[in-house]
Design a protein around this motif. Structure first.
Motif, short mmCIF file in Angstrom:
data_model
loop_
_atom_site.label_atom_id
_atom_site.label_comp_id
_atom_site.label_asym_id
_atom_site.label_seq_id
_atom_site.Cartn_x
_atom_site.Cartn_y
_atom_site.Cartn_z
N GLN A 194 0.83 -1.21 0.00
CA GLN A 194 0.00 0.00 0.00
C GLN A 194 0.86 1.26 0.00
O GLN A 194 0.61 2.20 -0.75
CB GLN A 194 -0.92 0.00 1.23
CG GLN A 194 -1.90 1.17 1.28
CD GLN A 194 -2.85 1.18 0.10
OE1 GLN A 194 -3.42 0.16 -0.25
NE2 GLN A 194 -3.01 2.33 -0.55
N LEU A 195 1.91 1.26 0.81
CA LEU A 195 2.77 2.44 0.92
C LEU A 195 3.58 2.69 -0.35
O LEU A 195 3.69 3.82 -0.82
CB LEU A 195 3.74 2.26 2.10
CG LEU A 195 3.16 2.48 3.49
CD1 LEU A 195 4.16 2.04 4.54
CD2 LEU A 195 2.81 3.96 3.70
N VAL A 196 4.15 1.62 -0.92
CA VAL A 196 5.09 1.77 -2.03
C VAL A 196 4.40 1.74 -3.38
O VAL A 196 4.72 2.53 -4.28
CB VAL A 196 6.18 0.68 -1.96
CG1 VAL A 196 7.13 0.77 -3.15
CG2 VAL A 196 6.96 0.80 -0.66
N ALA A 197 3.45 0.82 -3.54
CA ALA A 197 2.81 0.62 -4.84
C ALA A 197 1.36 1.09 -4.86
O ALA A 197 0.69 1.01 -5.89
CB ALA A 197 2.90 -0.85 -5.24
N GLY A 198 0.85 1.56 -3.71
CA GLY A 198 -0.54 1.99 -3.65
C GLY A 198 -1.51 0.85 -3.84
O GLY A 198 -2.62 1.04 -4.34
N ASP A 199 -1.11 -0.36 -3.45
CA ASP A 199 -1.93 -1.54 -3.73
C ASP A 199 -1.66 -2.61 -2.67
O ASP A 199 -0.65 -3.31 -2.73
CB ASP A 199 -1.57 -2.08 -5.13
CG ASP A 199 -2.42 -3.28 -5.53
OD1 ASP A 199 -3.14 -3.81 -4.67
OD2 ASP A 199 -2.34 -3.69 -6.69
N SER A 200 -2.54 -2.73 -1.69
CA SER A 200 -2.37 -3.76 -0.67
C SER A 200 -2.97 -5.09 -1.11
O SER A 200 -2.45 -6.16 -0.77
CB SER A 200 -3.02 -3.33 0.64
OG SER A 200 -4.41 -3.15 0.47
N GLU A 201 -4.04 -5.06 -1.92
CA GLU A 201 -4.75 -6.29 -2.29
C GLU A 201 -3.88 -7.22 -3.12
O GLU A 201 -3.90 -8.44 -2.94
CB GLU A 201 -6.03 -5.96 -3.05
CG GLU A 201 -7.12 -5.39 -2.16
CD GLU A 201 -8.43 -5.19 -2.91
OE1 GLU A 201 -8.55 -5.71 -4.04
OE2 GLU A 201 -9.32 -4.52 -2.36
N SER A 202 -3.09 -6.66 -4.05
CA SER A 202 -2.24 -7.50 -4.89
C SER A 202 -1.21 -8.23 -4.04
O SER A 202 -0.90 -9.41 -4.28
CB SER A 202 -1.53 -6.66 -5.95
OG SER A 202 -2.47 -6.19 -6.91
N TYR A 203 -0.67 -7.56 -3.03
CA TYR A 203 0.33 -8.20 -2.19
C TYR A 203 -0.30 -9.17 -1.20
O TYR A 203 0.34 -10.13 -0.77
CB TYR A 203 1.22 -7.15 -1.53
CG TYR A 203 2.16 -6.56 -2.57
CD1 TYR A 203 3.33 -7.22 -2.90
CD2 TYR A 203 1.82 -5.42 -3.27
CE1 TYR A 203 4.17 -6.73 -3.90
CE2 TYR A 203 2.64 -4.92 -4.27
CZ TYR A 203 3.81 -5.59 -4.58
OH TYR A 203 4.62 -5.12 -5.58
N GLN A 204 -1.56 -8.95 -0.85
CA GLN A 204 -2.30 -9.94 -0.08
C GLN A 204 -2.45 -11.21 -0.92
O GLN A 204 -2.24 -12.33 -0.44
CB GLN A 204 -3.68 -9.40 0.29
CG GLN A 204 -4.56 -10.38 1.07
CD GLN A 204 -4.17 -10.53 2.52
OE1 GLN A 204 -3.56 -9.63 3.09
NE2 GLN A 204 -4.51 -11.66 3.12
N TYR A 205 -2.81 -11.04 -2.22
CA TYR A 205 -2.92 -12.20 -3.12
C TYR A 205 -1.58 -12.93 -3.23
O TYR A 205 -1.52 -14.16 -3.17
CB TYR A 205 -3.38 -11.78 -4.52
CG TYR A 205 -3.01 -12.82 -5.55
CD1 TYR A 205 -3.68 -14.05 -5.60
CD2 TYR A 205 -1.93 -12.64 -6.41
CE1 TYR A 205 -3.29 -15.04 -6.49
CE2 TYR A 205 -1.54 -13.62 -7.31
CZ TYR A 205 -2.23 -14.82 -7.35
OH TYR A 205 -1.83 -15.81 -8.22
N LEU A 206 -0.49 -12.18 -3.40
CA LEU A 206 0.82 -12.82 -3.57
C LEU A 206 1.17 -13.66 -2.34
O LEU A 206 1.70 -14.77 -2.45
CB LEU A 206 1.89 -11.76 -3.82
CG LEU A 206 1.78 -11.04 -5.18
CD1 LEU A 206 2.80 -9.92 -5.27
CD2 LEU A 206 1.96 -12.02 -6.34
N ALA A 207 0.86 -13.14 -1.14
CA ALA A 207 1.12 -13.90 0.09
C ALA A 207 0.27 -15.18 0.12
O ALA A 207 0.76 -16.26 0.48
CB ALA A 207 0.83 -13.03 1.31
N GLU A 208 -1.00 -15.04 -0.26
CA GLU A 208 -1.89 -16.20 -0.26
C GLU A 208 -1.46 -17.23 -1.30
O GLU A 208 -1.50 -18.44 -1.06
CB GLU A 208 -3.33 -15.76 -0.51
CG GLU A 208 -3.93 -14.95 0.63
CD GLU A 208 -5.33 -14.45 0.31
OE1 GLU A 208 -5.87 -14.79 -0.77
OE2 GLU A 208 -5.89 -13.69 1.14
N SER A 209 -1.05 -16.75 -2.48
CA SER A 209 -0.69 -17.67 -3.58
C SER A 209 0.50 -18.53 -3.20
O SER A 209 0.62 -19.68 -3.66
CB SER A 209 -0.39 -16.87 -4.86
OG SER A 209 0.82 -16.14 -4.75
#
Length: 249
Positions: A194-209
Protein backbone atom coordinates in the motif's frame (compact mmCIF):
# COMPACT_ATOMS: atom_id res chain seq x y z
CA UNK A 1 -7.93 -29.88 -8.81
CA UNK A 2 -7.46 -30.87 -12.44
CA UNK A 3 -10.86 -32.62 -12.58
CA UNK A 4 -12.69 -29.54 -11.32
CA UNK A 5 -13.69 -26.38 -13.14
CA UNK A 6 -12.39 -24.18 -10.33
CA UNK A 7 -8.91 -23.35 -9.08
CA UNK A 8 -7.15 -21.24 -6.45
CA UNK A 9 -6.70 -17.50 -6.74
CA UNK A 10 -4.92 -16.98 -3.45
CA UNK A 11 -7.34 -18.38 -0.87
CA UNK A 12 -10.37 -17.80 -3.09
CA UNK A 13 -11.91 -20.48 -5.28
CA UNK A 14 -12.51 -19.13 -8.79
CA UNK A 15 -13.49 -20.44 -12.20
CA UNK A 16 -10.43 -21.79 -14.03
CA UNK A 17 -11.17 -19.57 -17.02
CA UNK A 18 -11.16 -16.47 -14.79
CA UNK A 19 -7.81 -16.98 -13.05
CA UNK A 20 -5.53 -15.71 -15.83
CA UNK A 21 -7.43 -12.43 -16.00
CA UNK A 22 -7.31 -11.98 -12.22
CA UNK A 23 -3.57 -12.67 -12.13
CA UNK A 24 -3.09 -10.25 -15.03
CA UNK A 25 -4.82 -7.55 -12.99
CA UNK A 26 -2.39 -8.11 -10.12
CA UNK A 27 0.68 -7.75 -12.31
CA UNK A 28 -0.68 -4.80 -14.31
CA UNK A 29 -1.05 -3.11 -10.94
CA UNK A 30 2.41 -3.89 -9.57
CA UNK A 31 4.56 -3.80 -12.75
CA UNK A 32 5.92 -0.25 -12.35
CA UNK A 33 7.13 -0.86 -8.78
CA UNK A 34 7.91 -4.56 -9.13
CA UNK A 35 11.71 -4.35 -8.83
CA UNK A 36 11.59 -1.92 -5.92
CA UNK A 37 9.09 -4.09 -4.06
CA UNK A 38 11.20 -7.22 -4.65
CA UNK A 39 14.19 -5.52 -3.06
CA UNK A 40 12.12 -4.25 -0.12
CA UNK A 41 10.22 -7.51 0.46
CA UNK A 42 13.28 -9.75 0.42
CA UNK A 43 15.88 -7.32 1.73
CA UNK A 44 17.68 -7.83 -1.59
CA UNK A 45 18.08 -11.58 -1.00
CA UNK A 46 16.13 -12.34 -4.21
CA UNK A 47 19.31 -11.43 -6.09
CA UNK A 48 21.20 -14.25 -4.33
CA UNK A 49 18.40 -16.72 -5.11
CA UNK A 50 18.55 -15.74 -8.78
CA UNK A 51 22.36 -15.92 -8.88
CA UNK A 52 22.19 -19.50 -7.56
CA UNK A 53 19.63 -20.32 -10.27
CA UNK A 54 22.03 -19.02 -12.94
CA UNK A 55 24.88 -21.10 -11.48
CA UNK A 56 22.82 -24.31 -11.46
CA UNK A 57 21.47 -23.73 -14.97
CA UNK A 58 24.68 -24.87 -16.65
CA UNK A 59 24.07 -22.32 -19.41
CA UNK A 60 27.09 -21.71 -21.64
CA UNK A 61 28.12 -19.52 -24.55
CA UNK A 62 25.97 -20.08 -27.64
CA UNK A 63 23.07 -21.68 -25.71
CA UNK A 64 19.39 -20.93 -26.22
CA UNK A 65 17.46 -19.98 -23.06
CA UNK A 66 13.75 -19.41 -22.39
CA UNK A 67 12.87 -17.39 -19.27
CA UNK A 68 9.14 -17.85 -18.63
CA UNK A 69 7.29 -15.30 -16.50
CA UNK A 70 10.54 -13.36 -16.94
CA UNK A 71 8.94 -10.12 -15.78
CA UNK A 72 11.41 -7.31 -15.48
CA UNK A 73 14.31 -9.31 -16.90
CA UNK A 74 16.68 -10.05 -14.01
CA UNK A 75 17.50 -13.56 -15.23
CA UNK A 76 17.33 -12.68 -18.92
CA UNK A 77 19.93 -9.93 -18.50
CA UNK A 78 22.41 -12.33 -16.91
CA UNK A 79 21.74 -15.11 -19.40
CA UNK A 80 22.23 -12.63 -22.24
CA UNK A 81 25.79 -11.95 -21.10
CA UNK A 82 26.57 -15.65 -20.61
CA UNK A 83 25.29 -16.94 -23.98
CA UNK A 84 26.93 -14.08 -25.89
CA UNK A 85 26.15 -12.85 -29.41
CA UNK A 86 25.86 -16.40 -30.79
CA UNK A 87 23.30 -17.36 -28.14
CA UNK A 88 19.62 -16.58 -27.78
CA UNK A 89 17.52 -15.54 -24.80
CA UNK A 90 13.72 -15.34 -24.96
CA UNK A 91 12.04 -13.31 -22.24
CA UNK A 92 8.44 -14.53 -22.11
CA UNK A 93 5.63 -13.24 -19.93
CA UNK A 94 1.86 -13.54 -20.17
CA UNK A 95 1.48 -9.98 -18.89
CA UNK A 96 2.17 -7.19 -21.37
CA UNK A 97 2.75 -4.60 -18.61
CA UNK A 98 5.52 -6.71 -17.09
CA UNK A 99 6.98 -7.44 -20.52
CA UNK A 100 7.13 -3.73 -21.38
CA UNK A 101 8.85 -2.89 -18.08
CA UNK A 102 11.36 -5.70 -18.68
CA UNK A 103 12.04 -4.66 -22.28
CA UNK A 104 12.55 -1.00 -21.37
CA UNK A 105 14.84 -1.92 -18.49
CA UNK A 106 16.99 -4.24 -20.60
CA UNK A 107 17.21 -1.84 -23.54
CA UNK A 108 18.22 0.98 -21.16
CA UNK A 109 20.80 -1.38 -19.65
CA UNK A 110 22.40 -1.90 -23.06
CA UNK A 111 21.69 -5.62 -23.62
CA UNK A 112 23.63 -7.44 -26.32
CA UNK A 113 20.76 -7.58 -28.79
CA UNK A 114 20.34 -11.32 -28.27
CA UNK A 115 17.12 -11.04 -26.23
CA UNK A 116 13.69 -11.57 -27.78
CA UNK A 117 10.45 -10.53 -26.07
CA UNK A 118 7.40 -12.76 -26.41
CA UNK A 119 4.00 -12.47 -24.75
CA UNK A 120 3.18 -16.09 -23.99
CA UNK A 121 1.15 -18.32 -21.69
CA UNK A 122 3.31 -20.91 -19.90
CA UNK A 123 0.62 -23.54 -20.56
CA UNK A 124 0.71 -23.04 -24.35
CA UNK A 125 4.26 -22.08 -25.29
CA UNK A 126 4.46 -20.84 -28.92
CA UNK A 127 7.80 -22.49 -29.69
CA UNK A 128 8.77 -25.62 -31.65
CA UNK A 129 9.71 -28.86 -29.92
CA UNK A 130 13.35 -29.19 -28.80
CA UNK A 131 14.10 -25.44 -29.06
CA UNK A 132 15.96 -24.55 -25.86
CA UNK A 133 18.97 -25.73 -23.87
CA UNK A 134 17.50 -24.29 -20.67
CA UNK A 135 14.09 -23.11 -19.47
CA UNK A 136 13.69 -21.07 -16.28
CA UNK A 137 10.63 -19.82 -14.44
CA UNK A 138 11.25 -17.69 -11.36
CA UNK A 139 8.36 -16.84 -9.03
CA UNK A 140 5.85 -17.50 -11.80
CA UNK A 141 4.68 -21.11 -11.57
CA UNK A 142 2.37 -20.48 -8.62
CA UNK A 143 0.37 -18.04 -10.78
CA UNK A 144 -0.21 -20.59 -13.56
CA UNK A 145 -3.71 -22.09 -13.68
CA UNK A 146 -2.74 -25.61 -14.80
CA UNK A 147 0.77 -26.28 -13.54
CA UNK A 148 0.88 -29.84 -14.92
CA UNK A 149 0.05 -28.58 -18.41
CA UNK A 150 2.72 -25.88 -18.12
CA UNK A 151 5.39 -28.36 -16.97
CA UNK A 152 4.64 -30.61 -19.96
CA UNK A 153 4.88 -27.59 -22.28
CA UNK A 154 8.29 -26.73 -20.80
CA UNK A 155 9.47 -30.30 -21.32
CA UNK A 156 8.31 -30.21 -24.94
CA UNK A 157 10.30 -27.09 -25.89
CA UNK A 158 13.51 -28.29 -24.20
CA UNK A 159 16.17 -30.07 -26.23
CA UNK A 160 17.11 -33.58 -25.05
CA UNK A 161 19.51 -33.04 -22.16
CA UNK A 162 18.07 -29.58 -21.57
CA UNK A 163 17.34 -28.32 -18.06
CA UNK A 164 14.30 -26.79 -16.39
CA UNK A 165 14.84 -24.63 -13.31
CA UNK A 166 11.86 -23.59 -11.18
CA UNK A 167 12.62 -20.94 -8.56
CA UNK A 168 9.63 -20.45 -6.32
CA UNK A 169 8.50 -19.68 -2.80
CA UNK A 170 8.00 -22.90 -0.88
CA UNK A 171 7.45 -24.31 2.60
CA UNK A 172 9.80 -23.24 5.43
CA UNK A 173 11.54 -26.21 7.04
CA UNK A 174 11.17 -24.92 10.60
CA UNK A 175 7.81 -24.34 12.31
CA UNK A 176 9.19 -21.28 14.08
CA UNK A 177 10.44 -19.78 10.82
CA UNK A 178 7.08 -20.60 9.22
CA UNK A 179 5.19 -18.67 11.89
CA UNK A 180 7.50 -15.65 11.59
CA UNK A 181 7.20 -15.79 7.80
CA UNK A 182 3.39 -15.91 8.00
CA UNK A 183 3.31 -12.91 10.33
CA UNK A 184 5.56 -10.96 7.97
CA UNK A 185 3.64 -12.01 4.83
CA UNK A 186 0.16 -11.20 6.05
CA UNK A 187 0.85 -8.18 8.26
CA UNK A 188 3.82 -6.39 6.72
CA UNK A 189 3.66 -7.15 2.98
CA UNK A 190 0.17 -5.76 2.26
CA UNK A 191 1.03 -2.57 4.20
CA UNK A 192 4.30 -2.24 2.32
CA UNK A 193 2.42 -2.75 -0.94
CA UNK A 194 0.00 0.00 0.00
CA UNK A 195 2.77 2.44 0.92
CA UNK A 196 5.09 1.77 -2.03
CA UNK A 197 2.81 0.62 -4.84
CA UNK A 198 -0.54 1.99 -3.65
CA UNK A 199 -1.93 -1.54 -3.73
CA UNK A 200 -2.37 -3.76 -0.67
CA UNK A 201 -4.75 -6.29 -2.29
CA UNK A 202 -2.24 -7.50 -4.89
CA UNK A 203 0.33 -8.20 -2.19
CA UNK A 204 -2.30 -9.94 -0.08
CA UNK A 205 -2.92 -12.20 -3.12
CA UNK A 206 0.82 -12.82 -3.57
CA UNK A 207 1.12 -13.90 0.09
CA UNK A 208 -1.89 -16.20 -0.26
CA UNK A 209 -0.69 -17.67 -3.58
CA UNK A 210 2.54 -18.78 -1.91
CA UNK A 211 0.59 -20.71 0.76
CA UNK A 212 -1.47 -22.70 -1.76
CA UNK A 213 1.51 -23.51 -4.02
CA UNK A 214 2.73 -27.15 -3.87
CA UNK A 215 5.48 -27.81 -1.33
CA UNK A 216 8.98 -29.02 -2.28
CA UNK A 217 8.28 -32.74 -2.53
CA UNK A 218 4.91 -32.28 -4.25
CA UNK A 219 6.46 -30.09 -6.95
CA UNK A 220 9.31 -32.59 -7.39
CA UNK A 221 6.73 -35.32 -7.99
CA UNK A 222 4.81 -33.10 -10.42
CA UNK A 223 7.98 -32.53 -12.46
CA UNK A 224 8.68 -36.27 -12.53
CA UNK A 225 5.07 -36.97 -13.56
CA UNK A 226 5.47 -34.44 -16.40
CA UNK A 227 8.43 -36.47 -17.71
CA UNK A 228 11.51 -34.81 -16.20
CA UNK A 229 14.36 -36.97 -14.95
CA UNK A 230 17.04 -36.39 -12.28
CA UNK A 231 14.72 -33.98 -10.46
CA UNK A 232 16.20 -32.42 -7.34
CA UNK A 233 15.58 -29.35 -5.24
CA UNK A 234 17.65 -27.03 -3.10
CA UNK A 235 16.14 -25.11 -0.18
CA UNK A 236 17.27 -21.53 0.33
CA UNK A 237 16.64 -19.20 3.26
CA UNK A 238 15.32 -22.06 5.38
CA UNK A 239 12.95 -23.34 2.68
CA UNK A 240 11.15 -20.03 2.19
CA UNK A 241 12.38 -20.45 -1.39
CA UNK A 242 13.28 -23.64 -3.25
CA UNK A 243 15.01 -24.17 -6.56
CA UNK A 244 13.88 -27.30 -8.45
CA UNK A 245 15.94 -28.65 -11.34
CA UNK A 246 14.96 -31.35 -13.84
CA UNK A 247 16.44 -32.68 -17.07
CA UNK A 248 14.79 -33.78 -20.31
CA UNK A 249 16.05 -37.27 -21.06
Amino acid sequence: MSDKQTTHFGYKEVEKDAKAGLVAGVFHSVAARYDLMNDLMSGGIHRIWKRFTIELSGVRRGNSVLDIAGGTGDLAARFSRIVGPDGRVVLADINDSMLKVGRDKLIDGGNLGNIEYVQADAQYLPFPDDSFDCVTIAFGLRNVTDKDLALRAMLRVLKPGGRLLVLEFSKPRSELLGKAYDAYSFNVLPKMGQLVAGDSESYQYLAESIRVHPDQDTLKQMMEDAGFSRVEYHNMTGGIVALHRGVKA
